[in-house]
Motif scaffolding. Structure first.
Motif, PDB file in Angstrom:
ATOM      1  N   VAL A 176     -50.052  -0.703  -2.162  1.00 18.87           N
ATOM      2  CA  VAL A 176     -48.999  -1.262  -1.197  1.00 18.87           C
ATOM      3  C   VAL A 176     -47.799  -1.289  -2.075  1.00 18.87           C
ATOM      4  N   VAL A 177     -46.805  -1.422  -1.578  1.00 22.78           N
ATOM      5  CA  VAL A 177     -45.573  -1.728  -2.232  1.00 22.78           C
ATOM      6  C   VAL A 177     -45.286  -3.110  -2.898  1.00 22.78           C
ATOM      7  N   GLN A 178     -44.513  -3.118  -3.825  1.00 22.47           N
ATOM      8  CA  GLN A 178     -44.657  -4.309  -4.686  1.00 22.47           C
ATOM      9  C   GLN A 178     -44.292  -5.436  -4.079  1.00 22.47           C
ATOM     10  N   THR A 179     -43.470  -5.504  -2.989  1.00 19.26           N
ATOM     11  CA  THR A 179     -43.131  -6.893  -2.462  1.00 19.26           C
ATOM     12  C   THR A 179     -44.498  -7.165  -1.477  1.00 19.26           C
ATOM     13  N   THR A 180     -45.202  -6.316  -0.904  1.00 24.34           N
ATOM     14  CA  THR A 180     -46.459  -6.749  -0.234  1.00 24.34           C
ATOM     15  C   THR A 180     -47.315  -7.444  -1.437  1.00 24.34           C
ATOM     16  N   ARG A 181     -47.639  -6.637  -2.305  1.00 24.39           N
ATOM     17  CA  ARG A 181     -48.267  -7.183  -3.530  1.00 24.39           C
ATOM     18  C   ARG A 181     -48.003  -8.810  -3.893  1.00 24.39           C
ATOM     19  N   TYR A 182     -46.431  -8.962  -4.037  1.00 25.35           N
ATOM     20  CA  TYR A 182     -46.164 -10.294  -4.421  1.00 25.35           C
ATOM     21  C   TYR A 182     -46.692 -11.143  -3.380  1.00 25.35           C
ATOM     22  N   PRO A 236     -40.112  -7.766  -7.303  1.00 21.04           N
ATOM     23  CA  PRO A 236     -40.138  -9.188  -6.571  1.00 21.04           C
ATOM     24  C   PRO A 236     -40.625 -10.198  -7.495  1.00 21.04           C
ATOM     25  N   TRP A 237     -41.435 -10.106  -8.767  1.00 16.40           N
ATOM     26  CA  TRP A 237     -42.118 -11.086  -9.387  1.00 16.40           C
ATOM     27  C   TRP A 237     -40.656 -11.734 -10.286  1.00 16.40           C
ATOM     28  N   LYS A 238     -39.344 -11.069 -10.492  1.00 15.62           N
ATOM     29  CA  LYS A 238     -38.333 -11.725 -11.141  1.00 15.62           C
ATOM     30  C   LYS A 238     -37.193 -12.006  -9.874  1.00 15.62           C
ATOM     31  N   ARG A 239     -37.465 -12.269  -8.823  1.00 16.74           N
ATOM     32  CA  ARG A 239     -36.559 -12.501  -7.872  1.00 16.74           C
ATOM     33  C   ARG A 239     -36.897 -14.319  -7.623  1.00 16.74           C
ATOM     34  N   GLU A 240     -35.692 -14.990  -7.218  1.00 17.86           N
ATOM     35  CA  GLU A 240     -35.732 -16.224  -6.655  1.00 17.86           C
ATOM     36  C   GLU A 240     -36.244 -16.318  -5.157  1.00 17.86           C
TER      37      GLU A 240
END
Length: 324
Positions: A176-182, A236-240
């Motif tokens: 799955v895309v990174q955002t979904t993983r996050y 995604p893991w580096k976003r606020e």
């Protein structure tokens, strides 16, 4: 909607602003209806608690017709409803002088149209004065994590069957895309965090209805975007993610939220190396069930005070590339 004249209306899902934010970016009308926190009928969405079908059009008449026919809930015969109080929230100022000037001028006209005055309210001062949950944190800090904590857990839970079916068939976890993983990573958070966030949702809704948007009040605020298509987000893991946004009052509280185009302003484009225009929106939040009345109100106001009850497709939302 912003490009093709043969497209009258469109729809999509909105959880935290996925209909409303594009409406602002492209200068079209966007609407997220009232909801009760129960999964919308005949939908399959990753966060059913907050997600709702929203609508995009170029004019208020089409938006009214689309909403009236599409939304499956009664509106309590409230189409004649008119608010008696119009408030602007200090903390939601745009931070750009020309946008705030256009917003204030339009909001004052809207208030006068309703026979009242625009009242400026501080969200933080109201929170501190009422102190509903006996906390030392301000409003924005107290609710910073609420929305995303609920969304991540619900997002993970809604994907459970898919992951199980995939694992059973392919003996592997799905790609799955990174955002979904996050978002699925929310399942690793303590259950107490999720339960506290659900309690905060109830706290917010009770407080907001009592102190900000009651049955006779609408909240208005300015919206615009100058984000560029060649600006890429970090992973995604580096976003606020854990921040409060003005969209979220409607998302977690179920209030109708309307994006009303009010004009456009000039800016110097780094891409074309010349002056271009960008759209400006006035966002309106009202009491539950005032959906059709709110759209009708905006239509009647724009018909009398302009710039227009609708926008045109193409590079400029208004004729002759005019700015207001």
């Amino acid at each position: 909607m912003a490009t093709y004249p043969w497209l009258d209306g469109s729809l999509g899902s909105d959880c935290g602003g996925s209909i409303r934010d594009p409406a602002v970016v492209f200068g079209v009308a966007g609407f997220r209806p009232s909801h009760d926190g129960i999964q919308e009928e005949n939908t399959l969405v990753p966060c059913p608690r907050f997600q709702r079908t929203g609508y995009l059009t170029r004019d208020m008449k089409t938006l009214y017709d689309l909403t009236r026919h599409a939304v499956r809930r009664p509106f309590d015969d409230r189409e004649s409803w008119r608010p008696k109080r119009v408030i602007a929230i200090n903390e939601y100022a745009s931070g750009r002088a020309d946008v705030d000037e256009l917003f204030t001028k339009t909001a004052e006209k809207l208030a006068k149209f309703l026979g009242t005055e625009l009242v400026n309210v501080s969200l933080e001062d109201t929170w501190k004065r009422t102190n509903p949950v006996k906390t030392d944190k301000g409003f924005l800090a107290h609710y910073a994590k609420t929305f995303m904590t609920v969304v991540r857990k619900d997002y993970y839970d809604s994907g459970a069957k898919f992951r199980e079916d995939y694992q059973r068939k392919f003996d592997a976890a799905p790609f799955v895309v990174q955002t979904t993983r996050y978002l699925w990573g929310g399942a690793t958070e303590p259950l107490a965090e999720y339960q506290r966030a659900l309690l905060e949702v109830k706290e917010h809704n009770a407080w907001f209805s009592e102190n900000i948007v009651d049955e006779e009040t609408i909240m208005v605020l300015p919206r615009f975007s100058l984000d560029r298509r060649d600006e890429y987000l970090p992973d995604p893991w580096k976003r606020e993610w854990m921040v409060w946004d003005s969209n979220l009052h409607a998302s977690i509280g179920g209030y109708p939220n309307l994006m009303m185009p009010i004009g456009q302003l000039p800016f110097d484009s780094e891409i074309s190396q010349r002056q271009e225009v960008f759209p400006v929106t006035l966002a309106i939040t009202g009491a539950h069930g005032t959906d059709l009345a709110m759209i009708r109100l905006v239509h009647d106001f724009l018909a009398e005070h302009g710039p227009a009850t609708g926008v045109q497709p193409g590079k400029s939302a208004y004729p002759d590339n005019m700015a207001f």
